[in-house]
Design a protein around this motif. Structure first.
Motif, PDB file in Angstrom:
ATOM      1  N   UNK A 168      55.774  32.452   5.569  1.00  0.00           N
ATOM      2  CA  UNK A 168      55.457  32.649   4.439  1.00  0.00           C
ATOM      3  C   UNK A 168      53.670  31.805   3.797  1.00  0.00           C
ATOM      4  N   UNK A 169      52.592  32.401   3.546  1.00  0.00           N
ATOM      5  CA  UNK A 169      51.743  31.771   3.024  1.00  0.00           C
ATOM      6  C   UNK A 169      51.487  31.801   1.724  1.00  0.00           C
ATOM      7  N   UNK A 170      51.720  30.548   0.892  1.00  0.00           N
ATOM      8  CA  UNK A 170      51.683  30.595  -0.809  1.00  0.00           C
ATOM      9  C   UNK A 170      50.402  29.375  -1.474  1.00  0.00           C
ATOM     10  N   UNK A 171      49.068  29.943  -0.570  1.00  0.00           N
ATOM     11  CA  UNK A 171      48.320  28.572  -0.473  1.00  0.00           C
ATOM     12  C   UNK A 171      47.873  28.737  -2.049  1.00  0.00           C
ATOM     13  N   UNK A 172      48.199  29.708  -2.711  1.00  0.00           N
ATOM     14  CA  UNK A 172      47.344  30.257  -3.798  1.00  0.00           C
ATOM     15  C   UNK A 172      45.963  30.840  -4.423  1.00  0.00           C
ATOM     16  N   UNK A 173      45.471  31.262  -5.309  1.00  0.00           N
ATOM     17  CA  UNK A 173      44.850  32.091  -5.407  1.00  0.00           C
ATOM     18  C   UNK A 173      43.832  32.394  -4.498  1.00  0.00           C
ATOM     19  N   UNK A 174      42.969  31.238  -4.434  1.00  0.00           N
ATOM     20  CA  UNK A 174      41.814  30.355  -3.148  1.00  0.00           C
ATOM     21  C   UNK A 174      42.207  29.978  -1.877  1.00  0.00           C
ATOM     22  N   UNK A 175      43.212  30.940  -1.342  1.00  0.00           N
ATOM     23  CA  UNK A 175      43.793  30.464   0.029  1.00  0.00           C
ATOM     24  C   UNK A 175      43.339  30.299   1.113  1.00  0.00           C
ATOM     25  N   UNK A 176      43.335  28.995   1.357  1.00  0.00           N
ATOM     26  CA  UNK A 176      42.675  28.721   3.067  1.00  0.00           C
ATOM     27  C   UNK A 176      43.711  29.428   4.421  1.00  0.00           C
ATOM     28  N   UNK A 177      44.430  30.196   3.895  1.00  0.00           N
ATOM     29  CA  UNK A 177      45.286  30.834   5.580  1.00  0.00           C
ATOM     30  C   UNK A 177      45.287  32.310   5.256  1.00  0.00           C
ATOM     31  N   UNK A 178      45.120  33.217   3.700  1.00  0.00           N
ATOM     32  CA  UNK A 178      45.111  33.869   4.439  1.00  0.00           C
ATOM     33  C   UNK A 178      44.313  34.820   4.825  1.00  0.00           C
ATOM     34  N   UNK A 179      43.074  34.640   5.132  1.00  0.00           N
ATOM     35  CA  UNK A 179      41.698  34.928   5.738  1.00  0.00           C
ATOM     36  C   UNK A 179      42.260  35.060   7.383  1.00  0.00           C
ATOM     37  N   UNK A 180      43.574  34.272   7.973  1.00  0.00           N
ATOM     38  CA  UNK A 180      44.125  34.454   9.394  1.00  0.00           C
ATOM     39  C   UNK A 180      44.859  36.029   8.785  1.00  0.00           C
ATOM     40  N   UNK A 181      45.025  36.750   7.628  1.00  0.00           N
ATOM     41  CA  UNK A 181      45.701  38.037   8.311  1.00  0.00           C
ATOM     42  C   UNK A 181      45.482  39.183   7.533  1.00  0.00           C
ATOM     43  N   UNK A 182      44.254  38.945   6.663  1.00  0.00           N
ATOM     44  CA  UNK A 182      43.567  40.626   6.158  1.00  0.00           C
ATOM     45  C   UNK A 182      42.059  39.744   5.658  1.00  0.00           C
ATOM     46  N   UNK A 183      41.328  40.907   6.712  1.00  0.00           N
ATOM     47  CA  UNK A 183      40.145  40.899   6.268  1.00  0.00           C
ATOM     48  C   UNK A 183      38.970  40.799   4.904  1.00  0.00           C
ATOM     49  N   UNK A 184      38.006  40.586   4.567  1.00  0.00           N
ATOM     50  CA  UNK A 184      37.391  40.021   3.529  1.00  0.00           C
ATOM     51  C   UNK A 184      38.232  42.099   2.172  1.00  0.00           C
ATOM     52  N   UNK A 185      37.331  42.537   2.493  1.00  0.00           N
ATOM     53  CA  UNK A 185      37.840  43.779   1.832  1.00  0.00           C
ATOM     54  C   UNK A 185      39.034  43.757   1.482  1.00  0.00           C
ATOM     55  N   UNK A 186      39.775  43.673   1.993  1.00  0.00           N
ATOM     56  CA  UNK A 186      41.754  43.736   1.923  1.00  0.00           C
ATOM     57  C   UNK A 186      41.782  43.054   0.828  1.00  0.00           C
ATOM     58  N   UNK A 187      41.142  41.718   0.442  1.00  0.00           N
ATOM     59  CA  UNK A 187      41.316  41.117  -0.954  1.00  0.00           C
ATOM     60  C   UNK A 187      40.710  41.554  -1.917  1.00  0.00           C
ATOM     61  N   UNK A 188      40.872  41.834  -3.420  1.00  0.00           N
ATOM     62  CA  UNK A 188      40.378  42.041  -3.871  1.00  0.00           C
ATOM     63  C   UNK A 188      40.004  40.748  -5.319  1.00  0.00           C
ATOM     64  N   UNK A 189      38.384  40.749  -5.659  1.00  0.00           N
ATOM     65  CA  UNK A 189      38.838  38.932  -7.014  1.00  0.00           C
ATOM     66  C   UNK A 189      37.874  39.775  -7.905  1.00  0.00           C
ATOM     67  N   UNK A 190      39.191  39.644  -9.030  1.00  0.00           N
ATOM     68  CA  UNK A 190      39.334  40.871 -10.625  1.00  0.00           C
ATOM     69  C   UNK A 190      38.150  39.548 -11.376  1.00  0.00           C
ATOM     70  N   UNK A 191      37.032  39.404 -11.912  1.00  0.00           N
ATOM     71  CA  UNK A 191      36.195  37.921 -12.629  1.00  0.00           C
ATOM     72  C   UNK A 191      36.342  38.689 -14.345  1.00  0.00           C
ATOM     73  N   UNK A 192      36.853  37.966 -14.520  1.00  0.00           N
ATOM     74  CA  UNK A 192      36.335  38.011 -16.391  1.00  0.00           C
ATOM     75  C   UNK A 192      35.784  37.570 -16.747  1.00  0.00           C
ATOM     76  N   UNK A 193      34.488  36.908 -16.385  1.00  0.00           N
ATOM     77  CA  UNK A 193      33.212  36.891 -16.978  1.00  0.00           C
ATOM     78  C   UNK A 193      33.614  35.091 -17.589  1.00  0.00           C
ATOM     79  N   UNK A 194      35.009  34.964 -18.374  1.00  0.00           N
ATOM     80  CA  UNK A 194      35.578  33.954 -18.926  1.00  0.00           C
ATOM     81  C   UNK A 194      36.011  32.715 -18.073  1.00  0.00           C
ATOM     82  N   UNK A 195      35.994  31.306 -19.070  1.00  0.00           N
ATOM     83  CA  UNK A 195      36.832  30.531 -18.428  1.00  0.00           C
ATOM     84  C   UNK A 195      36.981  29.734 -19.432  1.00  0.00           C
ATOM     85  N   UNK A 196      37.612  28.417 -19.088  1.00  0.00           N
ATOM     86  CA  UNK A 196      38.257  27.544 -20.590  1.00  0.00           C
ATOM     87  C   UNK A 196      38.028  26.166 -19.573  1.00  0.00           C
TER      88      UNK A 196
END
Length: 399
Positions: A168-196
């Motif tokens: 079970x891979x649960x190492x966060x939004x910026x996972x370093x492990x997810x790429x071992x299971x999915x291709x880059x195009x299988x992960x959608x990144x949504x950017x609000x353009x904001x931060x805080x």
């Protein structure tokens, strides 16, 4: 209580289990899953790339969907002891003026409690009976066959090769492990353009159960209660980040008129913070959660913007759903169990994620005209309508 445990010791315990489980990431999702499995007699190996759990993190508002897991862990009393009732929600307009005040928990009481807690406190609640973790450990390779998942895990003592029935891979939004299971195009990144910027200040009796939000023209200010203090989140478009927190507070003050002393205290806390943490507001959505004998969990599967205050709750709920599947599976049926976990939970999580994205578009505005229109709508918006998507999730809890 977290117990630093050698990786070799954890692996040795797991090898005699009827289902050998490796959990990558000891954040809220991974820790919840590990503790539920341990409560049922399994010995999942829990690894964490960080050196410890010293980072207290940020503030959380937890919806009632966390209660089934907390009851399963016998942690409900500890949770109430380390959190506060989130009773009042006060909404302020673009100039800091009061728009609406809601007794927010009254509409959620039928489902359970709505409470504020610091992330670090929640982690300690989940680990209250003891939680073994192997720190400074990372998954270096993963190869799956029909019989097992062959992994190499690296820690300070070297590389450990072993077989597991599920990873079970649960190492966060910026996972370093997810790429071992999915291709880059299988992960959608949504950017609000904001931060805080995130900072803390002491609470007081008058505000111990009250959360405030100021929806400004080009800023957002949130003040949220936890035990003994409040978390403050001051957000801006990332074009304005470079001026720094103190300078941006000055800009916010120029827009405010007639705001109360509590808001001013929060701004002063941001202004006076030496090195406030800056949070880039993005999320992610994975196209698949179950890949053979491996599964994604929590922010690794679907990360959340903080706008709806539901990400941590959904991560804990998902961990509970996955735990139930694993506890009724064996080495021959685990692949089907993971697919069923994705079938049940992914639509719920993505619906909640869509709601968080929609709220971001409402909350984070730079147009004065749109902010003015938003203030007018907010004055007329009932709490029942505002919480409609959340109530739907709570009315349709999995199983």
């Amino acid at each position: 209580m977290f117990i630093a445990t050698s990786l070799a010791e954890q692996i040795a315990r797991a090898q005699n289990d009827r289902l050998r489980v490796l959990i990558v990431g000891a954040g809220i999702a991974g820790l919840t899953l590990a503790q539920v499995l341990r409560a049922d007699g399994l010995h999942p190996v829990l690894i964490e790339r960080a050196a410890d759990h010293a980072d207290a993190g940020y503030m959380l508002a937890l919806m009632p969907m966390v209660e089934p897991v907390l009851r399963r862990l016998g942690a409900k009393d500890a949770y109430r002891e380390h959190s506060v009732r989130f009773h009042r929600y006060v909404l302020h307009g673009r100039h800091g003026q009061l728009l609406r005040e809601y007794a927010i928990d009254t509409l959620l009481d039928r489902y359970g409690e709505y409470r504020g807690i610091a992330r670090g406190e929640l982690m300690q609640v989940l680990a209250w009976q003891g939680a073994g973790v192997s720190y400074s450990a990372t998954l270096k390779s993963l190869q799956q066959t029909s019989d097992a998942a062959h992994v190499v895990v690296q820690d300070a003592g070297g590389a450990h090769e072993c077989d597991f029935d599920v990873v079970v891979v649960a190492d966060g939004l910026h996972s370093a492990t997810r790429a071992r299971l999915l291709l880059e195009e299988q992960v959608e990144i949504y950017d609000s353009g904001w931060g805080g910027w995130v900072v803390w200040m002491d609470s007081d009796t008058a505000h111990a159960d009250r959360g405030d939000e100021v929806w400004g023209t080009d800023f957002f200010l949130g003040i949220y209660p936890v035990q003994g203090r409040v978390g403050i989140f001051l957000s801006c478009h990332r074009d304005d980040e470079s001026q720094g927190a103190a300078a941006f507070v000055t800009r916010v003050r120029r827009q405010l008129r007639g705001h109360d002393e509590w808001i001013e205290r929060a701004l002063a806390a941001v202004e006076g913070a030496a090195r406030p943490y800056y949070w880039k507001l993005t999320d992610c959505r994975s196209a698949k959660w179950a890949v053979g004998r491996a599964a994604l969990l929590g922010d690794t599967a679907a990360g959340f913007l903080p706008t709806a205050g539901i990400g941590a709750g959904m991560a804990m709920e998902s961990a509970g759903v996955l735990a139930r599947r694993l506890l009724t599976a064996d080495r021959t049926t685990v692949t089907a169990a993971l697919q069923d976990y994705e079938r049940v939970q992914r639509p719920r999580v993505e619906a909640a994620q869509d709601n968080s994205r929609l709220l971001a578009k409402l909350m984070f505005r730079r147009s004065r005209v749109l902010a003015w229109l938003r203030d007018g709508i907010a004055r007329m918006l009932s709490l029942k309508v505002a919480l409609g998507p959340i109530r739907k999730l709570l009315e349709e809890l999995p199983e």
